[in-house]
Design a protein around this motif. Structure first.
Motif, PDB file in Angstrom:
ATOM      1  N   ASP A 266       0.828  -1.205   0.000  1.00 23.34           N
ATOM      2  CA  ASP A 266       0.000   0.000   0.000  1.00 23.34           C
ATOM      3  C   ASP A 266       0.862   1.254   0.000  1.00 23.34           C
ATOM      4  O   ASP A 266       1.859   1.333   0.709  1.00 23.34           O
ATOM      5  CB  ASP A 266      -0.911   0.026   1.230  1.00 23.34           C
TER       6      ASP A 266
ATOM      7  N   ARG B  31       0.535   5.208   0.734  1.00 20.89           N
ATOM      8  CA  ARG B  31      -0.280   6.289   1.281  1.00 20.89           C
ATOM      9  C   ARG B  31       0.339   7.605   0.839  1.00 20.89           C
ATOM     10  O   ARG B  31       1.537   7.806   0.985  1.00 20.89           O
ATOM     11  CB  ARG B  31      -0.325   6.194   2.801  1.00 20.89           C
TER      12      ARG B  31
ATOM     13  N   ALA C 287      -2.468  14.323  -0.982  1.00 27.40           N
ATOM     14  CA  ALA C 287      -3.158  13.909  -2.203  1.00 27.40           C
ATOM     15  C   ALA C 287      -4.395  14.745  -2.488  1.00 27.40           C
ATOM     16  O   ALA C 287      -4.848  14.809  -3.622  1.00 27.40           O
ATOM     17  CB  ALA C 287      -3.537  12.431  -2.120  1.00 27.40           C
TER      18      ALA C 287
ATOM     19  N   THR D  36       3.800   3.342  -8.775  1.00 27.63           N
ATOM     20  CA  THR D  36       2.485   3.529  -8.157  1.00 27.63           C
ATOM     21  C   THR D  36       2.108   5.005  -8.140  1.00 27.63           C
ATOM     22  O   THR D  36       0.965   5.361  -8.441  1.00 27.63           O
ATOM     23  CB  THR D  36       2.485   2.954  -6.721  1.00 27.63           C
ATOM     24  N   LEU D  37       3.061   5.868  -7.820  1.00 29.13           N
ATOM     25  CA  LEU D  37       2.791   7.308  -7.824  1.00 29.13           C
ATOM     26  C   LEU D  37       2.427   7.779  -9.225  1.00 29.13           C
ATOM     27  O   LEU D  37       1.473   8.543  -9.410  1.00 29.13           O
ATOM     28  CB  LEU D  37       3.995   8.097  -7.298  1.00 29.13           C
TER      29      LEU D  37
ATOM     30  N   ASP E 137       1.103   6.078 -11.665  1.00 29.16           N
ATOM     31  CA  ASP E 137      -0.243   5.602 -11.980  1.00 29.16           C
ATOM     32  C   ASP E 137      -1.289   6.467 -11.292  1.00 29.16           C
ATOM     33  O   ASP E 137      -2.320   6.810 -11.878  1.00 29.16           O
ATOM     34  CB  ASP E 137      -0.416   4.131 -11.569  1.00 29.16           C
ATOM     35  N   HIS E 138      -1.029   6.841 -10.048  1.00 28.08           N
ATOM     36  CA  HIS E 138      -1.965   7.681  -9.288  1.00 28.08           C
ATOM     37  C   HIS E 138      -2.082   9.070  -9.927  1.00 28.08           C
ATOM     38  O   HIS E 138      -3.181   9.581 -10.094  1.00 28.08           O
ATOM     39  CB  HIS E 138      -1.500   7.782  -7.831  1.00 28.08           C
TER      40      HIS E 138
ATOM     41  N   ALA F 220      -4.111   9.292 -13.151  1.00 27.26           N
ATOM     42  CA  ALA F 220      -5.559   9.255 -12.960  1.00 27.26           C
ATOM     43  C   ALA F 220      -6.172  10.660 -12.942  1.00 27.26           C
ATOM     44  O   ALA F 220      -7.372  10.800 -13.185  1.00 27.26           O
ATOM     45  CB  ALA F 220      -5.894   8.509 -11.664  1.00 27.26           C
TER      46      ALA F 220
END
Length: 177
Positions: free
Chosen positions: A128, A130, A134, A160-161, A163-164, A167
């Motif tokens: 995960d 966090r 954000a 992961t960042l 991809d975030h 979005a």
């Protein structure tokens, strides 16, 4: 300059020329002797040598700022600084970009936002991620984004960042590290 709609190429992955390769430190490099530098006395027993002098780091930071100006000059960007480690690097990079803007015909209007990533629980890496801060990321929609991070280890957290951030529909995402 026409910028591609979805360019996720990290600045460090640009086609490299002999001027862009950077400083290579071989495994057997003994470093510079400490008597060539000044440093706080309380570090005396902890240091053996200096591998990369501050001046070389600042020269490379300026070169990176020039690359960013070449790629993005005259286009607004949102600089997304990844805390805590990226703070000083980000401050130095933004300062170099501002100096270059003052001394050239290009401008690079910037907004700087900060986030903090947490992928560890105690001393164990977790799946995960966090993201603190954000709640400010919707501002990235349709913008050119420069993520500034000090260290990318395995690349999982950065992926992961990215991809975030994708979005939120930014125009361009680039990574300076």
């Amino acid at each position: 300059m026409n910028l591609p709609k979805d360019s996720n190429m990290a600045l460090s992955e640009r086609k490299q020329t002999h001027m862009d390769r950077g400083v290579v430190i071989r495994d057997a490099w003994p470093g510079y002797p400490l008597d060539l530098f000044t440093f706080p006395e309380h570090y005396l027993g902890d240091l053996e040598c200096v591998y990369i002098p501050h001046g070389i780091i600042m020269d490379r930071t300026e070169r990176l700022a020039r690359n960013i100006m070449d790629d993005l000059g005259d286009h607004d960007i949102v600089v997304l600084c990844v805390l805590k480690g990226g703070y000083q690097f980000c401050a130095d990079l933004v300062e170099r970009i501002e100096v270059l803007c003052c001394n050239s015909s290009k401008t690079l209007p910037m907004r700087v936002d900060f986030i903090r990533l947490k992928s560890y629980l105690n001393d164990q890496s977790t799946q995960d991620l966090r993201i603190e801060g954000a709640e400010n990321l919707p501002v990235l929609s349709g913008k050119n984004v420069l993520i500034v991070e000090a260290i990318v280890d395995t690349g999982k957290t950065m992926k992961t960042l990215l991809d975030h951030v994708k979005a939120f529909g930014p125009k361009i995402i680039k990574v300076a590290r």
